[in-house]
Design a protein around this motif. Structure first.
Motif, PDB file in Angstrom:
ATOM      1  N   GLY A   1      51.084  82.044 -26.374  1.00 62.94           N
ATOM      2  CA  GLY A   1      49.912  82.090 -25.466  1.00 62.94           C
ATOM      3  C   GLY A   1      48.654  81.680 -25.863  1.00 62.94           C
ATOM      4  N   SER A   2      48.344  82.512 -27.133  1.00 62.01           N
ATOM      5  CA  SER A   2      47.206  82.451 -27.872  1.00 62.01           C
ATOM      6  C   SER A   2      46.817  80.575 -28.362  1.00 62.01           C
ATOM      7  CB  SER A   2      46.900  83.074 -29.071  1.00 62.01           C
ATOM      8  OG  SER A   2      47.037  84.532 -28.575  1.00 62.01           O
ATOM      9  N   SER A   3      48.050  80.139 -29.053  1.00 63.08           N
ATOM     10  CA  SER A   3      47.824  78.753 -29.235  1.00 63.08           C
ATOM     11  C   SER A   3      47.548  77.929 -28.109  1.00 63.08           C
ATOM     12  CB  SER A   3      49.226  78.442 -29.946  1.00 63.08           C
ATOM     13  OG  SER A   3      49.311  79.135 -31.243  1.00 63.08           O
ATOM     14  N   ALA A   4      48.438  78.126 -26.960  1.00 64.34           N
ATOM     15  CA  ALA A   4      48.024  77.122 -25.741  1.00 64.34           C
ATOM     16  C   ALA A   4      46.660  77.599 -25.096  1.00 64.34           C
ATOM     17  CB  ALA A   4      48.908  77.595 -24.657  1.00 64.34           C
ATOM     18  N   ALA A   5      46.081  78.720 -25.088  1.00 64.10           N
ATOM     19  CA  ALA A   5      44.943  78.982 -24.847  1.00 64.10           C
ATOM     20  C   ALA A   5      43.758  78.621 -25.482  1.00 64.10           C
ATOM     21  CB  ALA A   5      44.592  80.377 -24.698  1.00 64.10           C
ATOM     22  N   GLU A   6      44.032  78.315 -26.909  1.00 65.35           N
ATOM     23  CA  GLU A   6      43.129  77.765 -27.808  1.00 65.35           C
ATOM     24  C   GLU A   6      43.018  76.318 -27.389  1.00 65.35           C
ATOM     25  OE1 GLU A   6      42.051  77.098 -32.609  1.00 65.35           O
ATOM     26  OE2 GLU A   6      44.131  78.010 -31.785  1.00 65.35           O
ATOM     27  N   ALA A   7      44.272  75.569 -27.531  1.00 65.90           N
ATOM     28  CA  ALA A   7      44.135  74.150 -27.220  1.00 65.90           C
ATOM     29  C   ALA A   7      43.434  73.937 -25.933  1.00 65.90           C
ATOM     30  CB  ALA A   7      45.553  73.688 -27.168  1.00 65.90           C
ATOM     31  N   LEU A   8      43.634  74.648 -24.680  1.00 69.93           N
ATOM     32  CA  LEU A   8      43.061  74.439 -23.710  1.00 69.93           C
ATOM     33  C   LEU A   8      41.629  74.507 -23.532  1.00 69.93           C
ATOM     34  CD1 LEU A   8      45.481  76.405 -21.110  1.00 69.93           C
ATOM     35  CD2 LEU A   8      45.140  73.891 -21.099  1.00 69.93           C
ATOM     36  N   ALA A   9      41.041  75.688 -24.275  1.00 71.94           N
ATOM     37  CA  ALA A   9      39.377  75.777 -24.086  1.00 71.94           C
ATOM     38  C   ALA A   9      39.161  74.862 -24.878  1.00 71.94           C
ATOM     39  CB  ALA A   9      39.461  77.250 -24.752  1.00 71.94           C
ATOM     40  N   ALA A  10      39.598  74.537 -26.376  1.00 73.91           N
ATOM     41  CA  ALA A  10      39.074  73.171 -27.016  1.00 73.91           C
ATOM     42  C   ALA A  10      38.996  72.054 -26.445  1.00 73.91           C
ATOM     43  CB  ALA A  10      39.861  73.344 -28.343  1.00 73.91           C
ATOM     44  N   GLY A  11      39.732  71.892 -25.348  1.00 74.10           N
ATOM     45  CA  GLY A  11      39.898  70.685 -24.725  1.00 74.10           C
ATOM     46  C   GLY A  11      38.675  70.575 -23.699  1.00 74.10           C
ATOM     47  N   GLY A  12      38.009  71.636 -23.532  1.00 69.83           N
ATOM     48  CA  GLY A  12      37.166  71.785 -22.472  1.00 69.83           C
ATOM     49  C   GLY A  12      37.364  72.312 -20.945  1.00 69.83           C
ATOM     50  N   MET A  13      38.639  72.765 -21.102  1.00 72.79           N
ATOM     51  CA  MET A  13      39.150  73.379 -19.651  1.00 72.79           C
ATOM     52  C   MET A  13      38.836  74.910 -19.645  1.00 72.79           C
ATOM     53  SD  MET A  13      42.866  71.714 -18.945  1.00 72.79           S
ATOM     54  CE  MET A  13      42.843  72.554 -17.227  1.00 72.79           C
ATOM     55  N   GLU A  14      38.420  75.440 -18.401  1.00 73.72           N
ATOM     56  CA  GLU A  14      38.071  76.986 -18.123  1.00 73.72           C
ATOM     57  C   GLU A  14      39.299  77.553 -18.373  1.00 73.72           C
ATOM     58  OE1 GLU A  14      35.847  79.970 -14.845  1.00 73.72           O
ATOM     59  OE2 GLU A  14      36.295  77.413 -14.245  1.00 73.72           O
ATOM     60  N   THR A  15      39.508  78.467 -19.201  1.00 71.43           N
ATOM     61  CA  THR A  15      40.942  79.092 -19.730  1.00 71.43           C
ATOM     62  C   THR A  15      40.620  80.589 -19.397  1.00 71.43           C
ATOM     63  OG1 THR A  15      41.103  77.061 -21.056  1.00 71.43           O
ATOM     64  CG2 THR A  15      42.561  79.059 -21.479  1.00 71.43           C
ATOM     65  N   PHE A  16      41.575  81.123 -19.104  1.00 65.90           N
ATOM     66  CA  PHE A  16      41.812  82.478 -18.972  1.00 65.90           C
ATOM     67  C   PHE A  16      43.013  83.036 -19.298  1.00 65.90           C
ATOM     68  CE2 PHE A  16      39.269  81.261 -15.390  1.00 65.90           C
ATOM     69  CZ  PHE A  16      38.182  82.076 -15.367  1.00 65.90           C
ATOM     70  N   LEU A  17      42.942  83.983 -20.661  1.00 67.76           N
ATOM     71  CA  LEU A  17      44.217  84.465 -21.303  1.00 67.76           C
ATOM     72  C   LEU A  17      44.524  85.835 -21.069  1.00 67.76           C
ATOM     73  CD1 LEU A  17      46.369  84.119 -23.569  1.00 67.76           C
ATOM     74  CD2 LEU A  17      44.583  84.625 -25.216  1.00 67.76           C
ATOM     75  N   PHE A  18      45.253  86.025 -20.366  1.00 63.37           N
ATOM     76  CA  PHE A  18      46.182  87.280 -19.875  1.00 63.37           C
ATOM     77  C   PHE A  18      47.133  88.064 -21.046  1.00 63.37           C
ATOM     78  CE2 PHE A  18      44.947  85.346 -16.078  1.00 63.37           C
ATOM     79  CZ  PHE A  18      44.251  86.661 -15.189  1.00 63.37           C
ATOM     80  N   GLU A  19      46.530  89.487 -21.465  1.00 64.43           N
ATOM     81  CA  GLU A  19      47.408  89.975 -22.309  1.00 64.43           C
ATOM     82  C   GLU A  19      47.347  91.571 -21.952  1.00 64.43           C
ATOM     83  OE1 GLU A  19      49.776  91.736 -24.710  1.00 64.43           O
ATOM     84  OE2 GLU A  19      49.729  89.610 -24.678  1.00 64.43           O
ATOM     85  N   ARG A  20      48.566  92.138 -21.683  1.00 58.59           N
ATOM     86  CA  ARG A  20      48.544  93.574 -21.260  1.00 58.59           C
ATOM     87  C   ARG A  20      48.369  94.434 -22.372  1.00 58.59           C
ATOM     88  NH1 ARG A  20      54.115  95.409 -19.236  1.00 58.59           N
ATOM     89  NH2 ARG A  20      52.940  97.401 -19.107  1.00 58.59           N
ATOM     90  N   SER A  21      48.678  94.515 -23.552  1.00 56.12           N
ATOM     91  CA  SER A  21      48.745  95.336 -24.741  1.00 56.12           C
ATOM     92  C   SER A  21      48.196  94.773 -26.028  1.00 56.12           C
ATOM     93  CB  SER A  21      50.180  96.200 -24.613  1.00 56.12           C
ATOM     94  OG  SER A  21      50.431  96.673 -23.315  1.00 56.12           O
ATOM     95  N   PRO A  22      46.997  94.375 -26.109  1.00 54.73           N
ATOM     96  CA  PRO A  22      46.598  93.785 -27.125  1.00 54.73           C
ATOM     97  C   PRO A  22      46.934  94.483 -28.496  1.00 54.73           C
ATOM     98  CG  PRO A  22      44.951  93.533 -25.771  1.00 54.73           C
ATOM     99  CD  PRO A  22      45.811  94.561 -25.273  1.00 54.73           C
TER     100      PRO A  22
END
Length: 454
Positions: A54-75
């Motif tokens: 999830g974190s790698s996907a969110a990083e790639a999305l955000a770095a590509g300019g997309m508005e990105t929300f990363l959900f994690e219940r228990s960090p």
């Protein structure tokens, strides 16, 4: 309110289609400029699950300019995991040295009859297996996703409402700060593990899972010194009928665990057995944490549906034989995130299921399908009986086998070897399997005769 505003924005996206019925010139002009479903505001993406995938996907999305929300219940928590990652991941994912607990340069594999083979004689001076704690790695990757522009939501996703039309948003229902909330998004990545709610929402089908059980044991200083750069694997029906048990070193403790698919109810018995086999080395140790978690055994029947994609454990990307999942989780997340950025032109155009299959699934399968199938075959050959496991350990003593194994593991590609050596390895494999099976039957027959006399 945010969801309502976003839904209103989506309704505005149909405006060009309304214009074309009023003025044919607008229709023609529109399709010449924007042939690929343009959007008025940039696409929103949600990633459910904040592990490596999830974190790698969110990083790639955000770095590509997309508005990105990363959900994690228990960090603060982490999946039970041996925590080994290959050398190539350090460079590919820019993993800093300070989060590496141990650099393993010695591997020992122990057969059912306690024959020990040192499995690391061919490692080059710069090569090692990095051992990390998952909570440390996961936290680092989430922070990097945030730095790239992703919004981290410490929340429990309760369900995903799937739209009934191609341009409607997906609505995520979640609980944060004890309040029920909603978020509307255009694309969803499910990285929420083997029991993925995202997978259930899109009817992605079921798959077989193993259970991994692990204890973290803090050892006295002298005992910890033994495991300074050493990891151990134990195989045998006593510790697992279809997998292996492990002792992996961390910063100030060892992770001792095992896993199984076919005998989940007996997992604690297998854990007692691995503790018994390593007892002299861990005597005086204190259990500081007990962990258990399901692990997928094969990819899901469906990994993409609509504008939803599954990655990591949710997609079933854990290899047979080695049980490795961290690298493949992070890699699948990155490939998927980059695929969405590319297909949507940085969030400027709506994507489709075909886009995800072409840019994500095809690339993933082209790159890793052969690796997964090869390791599946190895597990079926060598983990079916104690005789086959004895043959596996015997083969692991061969330096050519070791070099091919580590080259493939450390750099995540099937190593190309020497044809003559490959042929010898195949013959040695067959002879070891035959010999160990014959010996196994003879030992079983002898044991039965002794028992009958008693």
């Amino acid at each position: 309110m945010a969801a309502q505003t976003y839904l209103d924005l989506h309704s505005l996206r149909s405006l060009p289609l309304q214009l074309k019925t009023l003025n044919p010139q607008n229709q023609c002009h529109y399709f010449k400029l924007k042939p690929r479903n343009p959007v008025i505001s940039k696409l929103r993406a949600a990633v459910i699950g904040g592990g490596p995938a999830g974190s790698s996907a969110a990083e790639a999305l955000a770095a590509g300019g997309m508005e990105t929300f990363l959900f994690e219940r228990s960090p603060a928590t982490a999946k039970p995991c041996g925590g080994a990652i290959p050398l190539c991941m350090l460079d590919e994912f820019s993993i800093p040295n300070h989060i590496i607990d141990r650099r393993v340069t010695q591997m020992r594999i122990v057969s059912p009859s306690n024959i020990i083979v040192d499995f690391g004689k061919t490692l080059k001076p710069h090569e090692f297996i990095a051992m990390l704690r998952r909570e440390v790695l996961d936290s680092f990757l989430r922070r990097r996703a945030e730095a790239a522009g992703a919004t981290l939501l410490k929340a429990l996703v309760t369900n995903l409402v799937v739209p009934t039309s191609l341009r409607e948003p997906y609505v995520i229902n979640y609980v944060m700060d004890n309040c029920q909330r909603q978020l509307a998004v255009d694309v969803v990545i499910g990285a929420d593990g083997a029991n993925s709610r995202v997978a259930k929402s899109i009817k992605a089908g079921n798959y077989a899972t193993a259970i991994a059980f692990q204890e973290r044991i803090k050892l006295p200083e002298d005992k910890m010194g033994y495991y300074e750069n050493l990891a151990e694997m134990y195989i045998g029906n006593d510790v697992s009928p279809d997998f292996y048990a492990w002792v992996f070193p961390k910063c100030d403790h060892v992770a001792v665990g095992t896993g199984t698919v076919c005998s989940k109810a007996d997992i604690k018995s297998f854990q007692h057995a691995i503790r018994a086999r390593v007892k002299p080395k861990i005597d005086g140790g204190k259990v500081i944490k007990v962990e258990a978690h399901p692990i997928p055994e094969h990819p899901r029947p469906v990994r993409v549906r609509g504008r939803v994609a599954l990655v990591g454990d949710a997609a079933g990307y854990v290899t047979k034989c080695s049980g490795e999942g961290i690298y493949f989780a992070a890699k699948s997340g990155r490939i998927c995130g980059e695929a969405i950025v590319k297909a949507s032109e940085g969030g400027e155009t709506m994507i489709s299921e075909d886009d995800l299959k072409r840019e994500y699934l095809r690339k993933w399968d082209d790159k890793y399908f052969t690796t997964f199938k090869f390791l599946d075959v190895l597990q079926k050959v060598f983990y079916g009986s104690n005789a086959a496991r004895e043959a596996l350990v015997e083969l692991c003593g061969d330096e050519y086998v070791q070099r091919m194994t580590f080259d493939s593991y450390l750099y995540k590609k099937l190593a190309s070897g020497n044809r003559w050596e490959d042929a010898k390895m195949a013959m040695n494999t067959i002879s070891s399997l035959v010999r160990c099976n014959i010996m196994g039957r003879e030992m079983e027959t002898s044991a039965q005769k002794i028992l009958s006399r008693v």
